[in-house]
Design a protein around this motif. Structure first.
Motif, mmCIF file in Angstrom:
data_model
loop_
_atom_site.group_PDB
_atom_site.id
_atom_site.type_symbol
_atom_site.label_atom_id
_atom_site.label_comp_id
_atom_site.label_asym_id
_atom_site.label_seq_id
_atom_site.Cartn_x
_atom_site.Cartn_y
_atom_site.Cartn_z
ATOM 1 N N CYS A 132 0.819 -1.226 0.000
ATOM 2 C CA CYS A 132 0.000 0.000 0.000
ATOM 3 C C CYS A 132 0.846 1.267 0.000
ATOM 4 O O CYS A 132 0.297 2.359 -0.037
ATOM 5 N N GLN A 145 3.090 2.330 2.345
ATOM 6 C CA GLN A 145 3.528 2.912 3.624
ATOM 7 C C GLN A 145 5.031 2.760 3.815
ATOM 8 O O GLN A 145 5.648 3.575 4.489
ATOM 9 N N ALA A 192 1.487 6.245 -0.078
ATOM 10 C CA ALA A 192 0.275 5.566 0.397
ATOM 11 C C ALA A 192 -1.005 6.306 0.012
ATOM 12 O O ALA A 192 -1.992 5.682 -0.364
ATOM 13 N N HIS A 193 -0.988 7.645 0.092
ATOM 14 C CA HIS A 193 -2.252 8.350 -0.168
ATOM 15 C C HIS A 193 -2.666 8.264 -1.633
ATOM 16 O O HIS A 193 -3.840 8.412 -1.955
ATOM 17 N N ALA A 217 -4.060 4.604 -2.097
ATOM 18 C CA ALA A 217 -5.385 4.478 -1.481
ATOM 19 C C ALA A 217 -6.482 4.919 -2.437
ATOM 20 O O ALA A 217 -7.600 4.410 -2.389
ATOM 21 N N LYS A 218 -6.148 5.867 -3.302
ATOM 22 C CA LYS A 218 -7.167 6.404 -4.201
ATOM 23 C C LYS A 218 -7.309 5.591 -5.474
ATOM 24 O O LYS A 218 -8.185 5.846 -6.280
ATOM 25 N N HIS A 227 -6.533 -0.660 2.833
ATOM 26 C CA HIS A 227 -5.725 -1.399 3.800
ATOM 27 C C HIS A 227 -6.360 -1.244 5.179
ATOM 28 O O HIS A 227 -6.523 -0.133 5.658
ATOM 29 N N PRO A 256 -5.424 -1.688 8.679
ATOM 30 C CA PRO A 256 -4.124 -1.942 9.310
ATOM 31 C C PRO A 256 -4.233 -2.782 10.584
ATOM 32 O O PRO A 256 -5.306 -2.919 11.165
ATOM 33 N N ARG A 298 -6.572 0.763 14.056
ATOM 34 C CA ARG A 298 -6.249 2.175 13.837
ATOM 35 C C ARG A 298 -7.482 3.038 13.521
ATOM 36 O O ARG A 298 -7.488 3.837 12.579
ATOM 37 N N MET A 319 -14.141 9.335 6.537
ATOM 38 C CA MET A 319 -12.714 9.371 6.210
ATOM 39 C C MET A 319 -12.376 8.324 5.155
ATOM 40 O O MET A 319 -11.535 8.555 4.288
ATOM 41 N N ALA A 372 -14.049 7.430 2.748
ATOM 42 C CA ALA A 372 -14.456 7.891 1.415
ATOM 43 C C ALA A 372 -13.942 9.300 1.164
ATOM 44 O O ALA A 372 -14.556 10.072 0.435
ATOM 45 N N PHE A 373 -12.792 9.622 1.740
ATOM 46 C CA PHE A 373 -12.305 11.005 1.658
ATOM 47 C C PHE A 373 -12.137 11.487 0.223
ATOM 48 O O PHE A 373 -12.436 12.636 -0.092
ATOM 49 N N ALA A 374 -11.684 10.598 -0.636
ATOM 50 C CA ALA A 374 -11.412 11.018 -2.011
ATOM 51 C C ALA A 374 -12.686 11.064 -2.866
ATOM 52 O O ALA A 374 -12.654 11.504 -4.003
#
Ligand SMILES: Nc1ncnc2c1ncn2[C@@H]1O[C@H](COP(=O)(O)OP(=O)(O)OP(=O)(O)O)[C@@H](O)[C@H]1O
Ligand SMILES: [Mg+2]
Lengths: 328, 235
Positions: free
Chosen positions: B50, B52, B72-73, B76-77, B82, B84, B88, B101, B103-105
């Motif tokens: 992913c 990181q 990573a960001h 993620a999109k 992931h 973790p 977390r 969060m 679905a932030f993108a």
């Protein structure tokens, strides 16, 4: 003695809240950056100071161009606030990029030293430019608001004296409150505010959500520094004369206010700032009376910081700890 | 083309050589499990996928595209979610905010709402607690929220790092049921587990990792009866 203290109380409150509002907005910058990076951005006081000078420079420019004479004072202030916030916002972002980000993995102490270095640098740059342009590094800018309002406290309760409120104080208070409400709303209700809170709580996991952590950190510095710079403008308007060293002690007190409210806690910082301002003005007005002349008003900081120490002994996490609102 | 392929991945933490040439494949629609004991490199493998942590060499191919040096960001999109180790959850965000969060993108509010309904369908418990702070949820609830949060990005590939960790047997059972259900509906899953028995039961295929190396691989049903695996991980 009690009656004397009561008499001056309205004025103490008015002056204390005005000063406290300045501490509060600057404290926000410290607390936001601490919340997200666990870094004490020592240079934040200097951002405030730079804001005061940028604001005065813009005012001199507008006055030289003859604009001040033809536009309403409020509009002029608004322009100065916007320009200054943009300048200091970008400055704060730049400082993080150049002086803190390369040290992100280094021990926090190293970054703190870097921040202190930036502080001195800003002081000297501002001093150099101001001396070069105006021949003296202590300047008094054009005053936009110089009227005063009398507040008739004595008709509320006969033990009170009336208080005098400068128009600039009203504007300062209103602007500070708007900035605080705006920030609180942004952090707690907007999508990017949520991103800031998430980065403050768990940076790695925030990245897993698709959040560009560096962008959020830049945004945090931009907002904190923009607010700090705008407060510098309000300070210059309220107290008239400024020099490149005003950021040091004011920054220290605003930082204290942030700690008093619970570092990392936005509402705590606002409350801590207002409380510290009122305590300081109360001490300044009454210390001599309270101690039978042993301590004069000059010892106001001893009184205010004494209270701070007592609070922290009993509540080391600050008045609002971490539990009440979101840490950012 | 495999949805995910790792080719000879070498990952270091400073001087520590955590992954010593890992290669594995995940096909679309599969549950693949990566089992191994403490410190074997399971989490490191997921973190390398992913973004990181960046591998020193080797490649991570996602749908054929090399993503091994992507932050990573960004990953993620692009369709990898992931979950973790240790879940977390954002402790001082509400359950609803935690889901948002995930679905932030995503810009489309309607899509976010639909996905949230989907999460509630899998995890009705999460719905009852929307305004609670994430950190005050129980371990099992947090695990459900963590999976739900990952689903909010509507991933093509779901990485799960020890979802059974620290949970009571009943809850573990529930989590594995959901994993199977998600997979039946088309989700591709790479599942890291120490709970080898349960992981091999739900997985199509498995890899065994030991001190940074893949030492065995095969069908889930074969590994579960394998003598060495039984001795080392199922005793
Ligand atoms: N951030 C780090 N810095 C240094 N070494 C690390 C770091 N993270 C992991 N390691 C080391 O890398 C190796 C693999 O760790 P990893 O977390 O991938 O194991 P794991 O298989 O997930 O174990 P567990 O089942 O305990 O979660 C271990 O030796 C570990 O000590
Ligand atoms: Mg692990």
């Amino acid at each position: 003695m009690i009656s004397e203290i009561l008499q001056t109380l309205p004025q103490v409150l008015v002056d204390g809240l005005t000063l406290g509002a300045i501490y509060a907005v600057i404290a926000l910058g410290y607390t936001m950056v601490y919340g997200i990076l666990e870094l004490i951005n020592f240079a934040h006081g200097e951002i405030f100071m730079t804001g005061a000078f940028v604001g005065v420079a813009v005012l001199f420019f507008m006055s030289g161009a003859g604009w001040l004479a033809v536009m309403p004072a409020i509009l002029a202030l608004l322009i100065v606030l916007v320009v200054t916030s943009l300048v200091t916002g970008v400055l704060g972002m730049g400082i993080e990029r150049v002086a803190y980000r390369p040290l992100r993995k280094a021990p926090k102490l190293i970054t703190l030293i870097s921040a202190i270095g930036v502080s001195f640098l800003l002081q000297d740059i501002v001093r150099f430019i101001t001396e070069w342009k105006r021949g003296n590094y202590i300047v008094t800018g054009p005053q936009l608001f110089d009227s005063k309002i009398g507040l008739d406290f004595s008709s509320i309760w006969s033990h009170f004296n009336d208080a005098i409120l400068k128009t600039s104080s009203v504007i300062l208070l209103v602007s500070a409150i708007l900035m605080m409400i705006g920030l609180d709303f942004f952090v707690n209700k907007s999508k990017w505010g949520m991103a800031m809170r998430s980065v403050a709580q768990d940076r790695d996991t925030a990245a897993l959500m698709g959040i560009n952590v560096n962008k959020v950190i830049s945004l945090t510095f931009f907002i904190g520094s923009a607010l700090g710079g705008a407060t510098g403008v309000l300070f210059a308007m309220q107290y008239g004369t400024i020099n490149p060293y005003i950021g040091f002690i004011l920054g220290l007190k605003a930082f204290t206010a942030a700690v008093l409210g619970g570092i990392g806690n936005i509402r705590g910082a606002m409350f801590g700032g207002l409380l510290l301002g009122v305590l300081e003005m109360f001490a300044s007005a009454n210390l001599q009376k309270l101690t039978g002349g042993v301590f004069t008003a000059e010892y106001k900081d001893v009184f205010a910081f004494g209270i701070l120490i007592i609070v922290l002994i009993f509540k080391p996490e600050g008045l609002f700890g971490k539990a009440v609102t979101e840490k950012v | 083309m495999s949805i995910l392929e790792l080719k000879d991945i070498q990952t270091y933490y400073g001087g520590i050589h955590a992954l010593k040439g890992i290669s594995l494949k995940v096909e679309k629609g599969e549950i693949v499990t990566l089992i191994g004991s403490n410190g074997a490199g399971k989490s490191t493998a997921l973190k390398t996928i992913c973004g990181q942590v960046q591998p020193k060499s080797g490649s991570v191919l996602f749908n054929g595209k090399n993503i091994s040096s992507q932050p990573a960001h960004v990953t993620a999109k692009t369709g990898i979610a992931h979950v973790p180790e240790g879940r977390r959850i954002f402790p001082r965000l509400t359950v609803k905010e935690n889901l948002e969060m995930g679905a932030f993108a995503v810009k489309d509010k309607k899509a976010i709402q639909d996905r949230m309904e989907k999460v509630f369908h899998y995890f009705p418990r999460v719905k009852e607690r929307l305004s609670q702070k994430g950190g005050t949820m129980s371990g099992g609830e947090q695990q459900m929220l963590a999976i739900g949060r990952a689903l909010m990005s509507k991933p093509d590939l779901l990485l799960l790092d020890e979802p059974s960790m620290g949970l009571a047997p009943v809850i573990v059972e529930q989590i594995f049921d959901i994993i199977t259900e998600l997979n039946k509906e088309g989700m591709t899953i790479l599942l890291v587990e120490q709970n080898a028995f349960q992981a091999l039961q739900v997985a199509h295929r498995g890899y065994v990792i030991q001190t940074g190396e893949i030492v065995m691989s095969g069908q889930g049903s074969d590994l579960i009866t394998n003598e060495q695996v039984r001795e080392a991980y199922l005793a």
